[in-house]
Design a protein around this motif. Sequence first.
Motif, mmCIF file in Angstrom:
data_model
loop_
_atom_site.group_PDB
_atom_site.id
_atom_site.type_symbol
_atom_site.label_atom_id
_atom_site.label_comp_id
_atom_site.label_asym_id
_atom_site.label_seq_id
_atom_site.Cartn_x
_atom_site.Cartn_y
_atom_site.Cartn_z
ATOM 1 N N GLN A 334 0.831 -1.206 0.000
ATOM 2 C CA GLN A 334 0.000 0.000 0.000
ATOM 3 C C GLN A 334 0.868 1.260 0.000
ATOM 4 O OE1 GLN A 334 -3.222 0.256 -0.337
ATOM 5 N NE2 GLN A 334 -3.944 -1.838 -0.009
ATOM 6 N N SER A 338 1.122 3.958 -3.144
ATOM 7 C CA SER A 338 0.876 5.397 -2.945
ATOM 8 C C SER A 338 2.010 6.226 -3.534
ATOM 9 C CB SER A 338 0.729 5.705 -1.448
ATOM 10 O OG SER A 338 -0.422 5.092 -0.914
ATOM 11 N N LYS A 456 -6.486 5.858 -4.927
ATOM 12 C CA LYS A 456 -5.811 4.560 -4.909
ATOM 13 C C LYS A 456 -6.807 3.412 -4.808
ATOM 14 C CE LYS A 456 -3.577 3.308 -1.165
ATOM 15 N NZ LYS A 456 -2.530 3.203 -0.119
#
Length: 481
Positions: A334, A338, A456
Amino acid sequence: MLPNQSPQPPQYHILIVDDEVKICDLLSSALKGKYYVDTACSGEEAFHKIDSTDYDLVVTDLKLGDKSGIDVLRHAKERDDHIEAIIITGYASLDTAISAVNFGASSYLVKPVSLINFIAQVDRSMASREFYIRSAAFLKQTSSIEPEMQRHLLNITDIYEFSRKLLTSLEVPEIMKCFLEELNKKVNPVFSAVGVSLFGTSEIYAMPRVGRVPAEQIRDSLLQNWDKAFGLLNRNNLLQNNISFVLFDGPSGEPQPLTVSSVSTVPMIIAGQIIGSIAISGDNIELQTEEFQFLHILSSIFTPLVEHSYVHKRTKLMAETDGLTGLINHRTFQQVLSREIARANRNRTQFSLLMIDIDDFKKINDTYGHLIGDAVLTDMTKRLQASVRQQDIVARYGGEEFTVILPETDIHGANILAERVRSAIASEPYSFSESEIPYTISIGLCVYDGNLPKEKHLLIENADKALYISKNEGKNRITIK
């Protein structure tokens, strides 16, 4: 509440460098009445002030309009090698700030700067500056005393400076490089090396006293003197490349001939256990008793820091990777995703995301058991890593799901790579004992376009939907969303 200002009159001169006037004013006001403070809003202005004033401390932002904070630091060090320096940086430049410490910065602060932390760092730097000034003055006054006493006083100062440098980082390579640089200055070897064996990992770091030397020459010299230097480590592991070997360049200059006729060693001991050794290799180099004592003191400071840095490295690795496959885990994925989105938005570029799932994995677990299921996941990881490019980022998303981030890759390139991955898995079964388990994967593919930014979670949802379609339409296929 900020710490109370010192009632003593200012005596130290500080230069604060930042291209934002507000930050210069804020930091300057925090030190008002305690120190003499000048400010500069550009690298060029900082250069002029450094050339005309004897500063005790330079506080500089890493990113200036015309120059970098590293340039300012270098210029200040050229004028006074013992000047204190504090680097200010944003999170994106944290690695650079840590590197700045290797150029002589006392420490670094991360924006937004806490004034309490800022004042504490400045006070600590000024205490170090005071220690240096008094030590230098004392050594001048004691020029008439015996050389042995002078050497002892110099050793005390060297130990203090050495400790300060080592305490600025938790990263193993930086600590090793700092230590070897200081060691080479002190004992003047042909080269020095540190060998460590901790947590199932064996590593050797080496540095010639001057210049660049081919790694093979240092490696061969260590092998010839192995029992003297690193009897703790298995010699065959270095021959088979099972010991990590890192060679740093020495300071610029003409390299010495690599003639080694003697090796002196100092053990690295922690809690009664030898975890490594420090080896000094030279041509008829003979360390005196006093020098050995000094090296043992350095080792007693260095060794706990090395152990702590390895614990930090291991803990960080465990937090960021999946224990079974060794891939980055969901949390780290994650974070990486990003960063990739931010980079694509900034550069107006594309990247692709693959969401991958092993088909009918539950049947494998139910039929063969979870140990074989884990073996299939490991096999899948090896084939996946062998199929992607060096710049691609593979992660275990969870369970039997994997993801691959393909930087700067459009839909066409991503589809070619996805097919390569699918084919690599389907082409042959996983074999164990006398059994074979054929298995396949389904892939969902989507592209992120920096010209059309989106959240996202929407990118992940699109890849998930594409994967769902692949599963529902027969498996062992790729769907583009």
